[in-house]
Design a protein around this motif. Structure first.
Motif, PDB file in Angstrom:
ATOM      1  N   ASP A 161       0.849  -1.314   0.132  1.00  0.00           N
ATOM      2  CA  ASP A 161      -0.176  -0.104   0.151  1.00  0.00           C
ATOM      3  C   ASP A 161       0.895   1.082  -0.015  1.00  0.00           C
ATOM      4  OD1 ASP A 161      -0.151   1.260   2.865  1.00  0.00           O
ATOM      5  OD2 ASP A 161       0.288  -1.121   2.972  1.00  0.00           O
ATOM      6  N   PRO A 162       0.353   2.351  -0.605  1.00  0.00           N
ATOM      7  CA  PRO A 162       1.231   3.557  -0.721  1.00  0.00           C
ATOM      8  C   PRO A 162       1.892   4.020   0.690  1.00  0.00           C
ATOM      9  CG  PRO A 162      -1.026   3.815  -1.585  1.00  0.00           C
ATOM     10  CD  PRO A 162      -1.120   2.635  -0.854  1.00  0.00           C
ATOM     11  N   ALA A 163       1.422   3.913   1.544  1.00  0.00           N
ATOM     12  CA  ALA A 163       2.044   4.510   3.011  1.00  0.00           C
ATOM     13  C   ALA A 163       3.448   3.582   3.268  1.00  0.00           C
ATOM     14  CB  ALA A 163       1.213   4.463   3.986  1.00  0.00           C
ATOM     15  N   THR A 164       2.902   2.317   3.270  1.00  0.00           N
ATOM     16  CA  THR A 164       4.054   1.224   3.572  1.00  0.00           C
ATOM     17  C   THR A 164       5.209   1.360   2.363  1.00  0.00           C
ATOM     18  OG1 THR A 164       2.524  -0.252   4.595  1.00  0.00           O
ATOM     19  CG2 THR A 164       4.725  -1.236   3.754  1.00  0.00           C
ATOM     20  N   ARG A 165       4.650   1.580   1.203  1.00  0.00           N
ATOM     21  CA  ARG A 165       5.894   1.752   0.065  1.00  0.00           C
ATOM     22  C   ARG A 165       6.744   2.964   0.182  1.00  0.00           C
ATOM     23  NH1 ARG A 165       2.272   1.223  -4.045  1.00  0.00           N
ATOM     24  NH2 ARG A 165       1.775   3.183  -4.417  1.00  0.00           N
ATOM     25  N   HIS A 166       6.088   4.229   0.655  1.00  0.00           N
ATOM     26  CA  HIS A 166       6.884   5.263   0.731  1.00  0.00           C
ATOM     27  C   HIS A 166       7.889   5.044   1.981  1.00  0.00           C
ATOM     28  CE1 HIS A 166       3.883   7.935  -1.225  1.00  0.00           C
ATOM     29  NE2 HIS A 166       4.577   7.421  -2.049  1.00  0.00           N
ATOM     30  N   ALA A 167       7.470   4.471   3.065  1.00  0.00           N
ATOM     31  CA  ALA A 167       8.111   3.974   4.203  1.00  0.00           C
ATOM     32  C   ALA A 167       9.450   3.220   3.975  1.00  0.00           C
ATOM     33  CB  ALA A 167       7.360   3.428   5.271  1.00  0.00           C
ATOM     34  N   GLN A 169      10.867   2.827   0.721  1.00  0.00           N
ATOM     35  CA  GLN A 169      11.452   3.611  -0.239  1.00  0.00           C
ATOM     36  C   GLN A 169      12.652   4.447   0.760  1.00  0.00           C
ATOM     37  OE1 GLN A 169       8.526   5.805  -2.504  1.00  0.00           O
ATOM     38  NE2 GLN A 169       8.415   4.054  -3.963  1.00  0.00           N
ATOM     39  N   ASP A 170      12.182   5.077   1.972  1.00  0.00           N
ATOM     40  CA  ASP A 170      13.124   5.883   2.545  1.00  0.00           C
ATOM     41  C   ASP A 170      14.087   4.913   3.361  1.00  0.00           C
ATOM     42  OD1 ASP A 170      11.768   8.375   2.037  1.00  0.00           O
ATOM     43  OD2 ASP A 170      10.339   8.390   3.765  1.00  0.00           O
ATOM     44  N   TRP A 171      13.457   3.867   3.874  1.00  0.00           N
ATOM     45  CA  TRP A 171      14.231   2.967   4.594  1.00  0.00           C
ATOM     46  C   TRP A 171      15.358   2.284   3.467  1.00  0.00           C
ATOM     47  CZ3 TRP A 171      14.575  -2.254   3.396  1.00  0.00           C
ATOM     48  CH2 TRP A 171      15.005  -2.999   4.409  1.00  0.00           C
ATOM     49  N   LEU A 172      14.920   1.799   2.434  1.00  0.00           N
ATOM     50  CA  LEU A 172      16.012   1.615   1.378  1.00  0.00           C
ATOM     51  C   LEU A 172      17.155   2.462   1.093  1.00  0.00           C
ATOM     52  CD1 LEU A 172      16.776  -0.981  -0.410  1.00  0.00           C
ATOM     53  CD2 LEU A 172      15.658   0.120  -2.220  1.00  0.00           C
ATOM     54  N   ARG A 173      16.621   3.680   0.888  1.00  0.00           N
ATOM     55  CA  ARG A 173      17.869   4.783   0.505  1.00  0.00           C
ATOM     56  C   ARG A 173      18.784   4.963   1.655  1.00  0.00           C
ATOM     57  NH1 ARG A 173      15.700  10.430  -1.539  1.00  0.00           N
ATOM     58  NH2 ARG A 173      15.732  11.045   0.972  1.00  0.00           N
ATOM     59  N   TYR A 195      12.710   9.199  -7.293  1.00  0.00           N
ATOM     60  CA  TYR A 195      13.235   9.388  -5.601  1.00  0.00           C
ATOM     61  C   TYR A 195      14.360   8.733  -5.120  1.00  0.00           C
ATOM     62  CZ  TYR A 195      12.328   9.573  -0.833  1.00  0.00           C
ATOM     63  OH  TYR A 195      12.452  10.044   0.542  1.00  0.00           O
ATOM     64  N   LEU A 196      14.463   7.363  -5.794  1.00  0.00           N
ATOM     65  CA  LEU A 196      15.632   6.595  -5.559  1.00  0.00           C
ATOM     66  C   LEU A 196      16.752   6.592  -6.225  1.00  0.00           C
ATOM     67  CD1 LEU A 196      13.543   3.262  -4.416  1.00  0.00           C
ATOM     68  CD2 LEU A 196      14.549   4.852  -2.864  1.00  0.00           C
ATOM     69  N   THR A 216      18.620  13.695  -9.025  1.00  0.00           N
ATOM     70  CA  THR A 216      18.997  15.016  -8.369  1.00  0.00           C
ATOM     71  C   THR A 216      19.125  14.496  -6.744  1.00  0.00           C
ATOM     72  OG1 THR A 216      16.634  14.903  -7.674  1.00  0.00           O
ATOM     73  CG2 THR A 216      17.464  16.446  -9.355  1.00  0.00           C
ATOM     74  N   PRO A 217      20.095  15.217  -6.072  1.00  0.00           N
ATOM     75  CA  PRO A 217      20.347  14.933  -4.759  1.00  0.00           C
ATOM     76  C   PRO A 217      19.173  14.663  -3.909  1.00  0.00           C
ATOM     77  CG  PRO A 217      21.632  16.657  -5.398  1.00  0.00           C
ATOM     78  CD  PRO A 217      20.736  16.525  -6.294  1.00  0.00           C
ATOM     79  N   PRO A 218      19.563  13.353  -2.865  1.00  0.00           N
ATOM     80  CA  PRO A 218      18.193  13.008  -2.361  1.00  0.00           C
ATOM     81  C   PRO A 218      17.584  14.132  -1.592  1.00  0.00           C
ATOM     82  CG  PRO A 218      20.188  11.401  -2.099  1.00  0.00           C
ATOM     83  CD  PRO A 218      20.577  12.523  -2.681  1.00  0.00           C
TER      84      PRO A 218
END
Ligand code: ADP
Ligand code: ADP
Length: 221
Positions: A161-167, A169-173, A195-196, A216-218
């Motif tokens: 789901d989008p909220a988990t996906r965004h979390a 993505q941040d975590w993977l970065r 984003y990534l 672009t820079p994160p």
């Protein structure tokens, strides 16, 4: 340092060319995102990098890995593919079994990984108890336990789901920056790519890389 170089890659299924003279380089420590519509050959390219698929022509070279045909590679698919009869700790430890040097992972190494992946409390749980995001983090932990020279991710967050996906993505970065991993992630999600990716390569269905951008820079979302 070039970690892996794909040159003049050709691959067809039946009469349909999927890769048609594709060239691509991945530098050590780079986070490359391959983006493109469904059917453009992203998964095929990823499987070629993983050594799960042979090319009809062209080659995949690992110029920095003189003594190995192919160095250790970690792969994460859209579905976490955890073994349901094993605990989370046992699933992650499985990655360690397939390390290039065939050494066993010490239990403390696995526990360090589980800590880092926010799964310490769930170490003895079976995968059925995990949320989708937790299960996918366990799948990434298992892939990282291989100590991969290259981490490959195929639409790793598309089923979330989008909220988990965004979390995630941040975590993977964050994870990739901390562990200095070399990563190729394929996705059809352009926002995710921008984003990534340190670098973004577009597959447009022509079987080649149609365009490349430097990310672009994160920035914080
Ligand atoms: P993407 O990941 O960008 O969606 P794929 O690499 O999965 O693209 O697939 C590219 C094309 O190759 C699609 O038309 C797909 O149906 C076809 N294809 C992929 N794998 C196979 C296979 N094992 N056998 C036959 N056709 C395949
Ligand atoms: P993704 O969600 O990564 O794009 P696909 O749907 O392209 O995955 O492919 C999933 C699996 O099905 C892959 O192992 C691929 O090889 C296989 N596959 C894809 N298209 C075909 C096809 N036309 N014929 C046979 N196998 C296919």
């Amino acid at each position: 340092t070039v970690e892996v170089r794909v040159s003049a890659a050709r691959k067809s299924y039946g009469n349909t060319p999927v890769l048609d003279g594709l060239d691509l380089e991945v530098g050590r420590g780079e986070f490359l995102v391959v983006v493109g519509p469904s059917g453009s050959g992203k998964s095929t390219l990823l499987r070629v990098l993983a050594g799960l698929e042979h090319l009809d022509a062209g080659e995949v070279a690992w110029p920095a890995s003189e003594n190995e045909d192919r160095p250790a590679i970690g792969v994460v698919f859209q579905q976490p593919l955890l073994m349901p009869w094993l605990t989370v700790r046992e699933n992650v430890a499985l990655g360690g079994r397939y390390r290039a040097n065939h050494g066993r992972f010490a239990r403390s190494d696995v526990d360090d990984l589980l800590e880092r992946f926010g799964l310490a409390e769930l170490a003895d749980a079976r995968p059925a108890r995990l949320s989708g995001g937790q299960a996918q983090r366990a799948a990434v932990a298992r892939a990282v336990a291989v100590r991969p020279r290259l981490l490959l991710l195929d639409e790793p967050f598309s089923a979330l789901d989008p909220a988990t996906r965004h979390a995630l993505q941040d975590w993977l970065r964050e994870l990739v920056a901390q562990l200095e991993l070399t990563v190729v992630l394929v996705t059809h999600d352009v926002d995710e790519a921008l984003y990534l990716g340190h670098r973004i390569a577009l597959l447009d269905g022509s079987g080649t890389v149609a365009a490349e951008w430097t990310g672009t820079p994160p920035q914080d979302r």
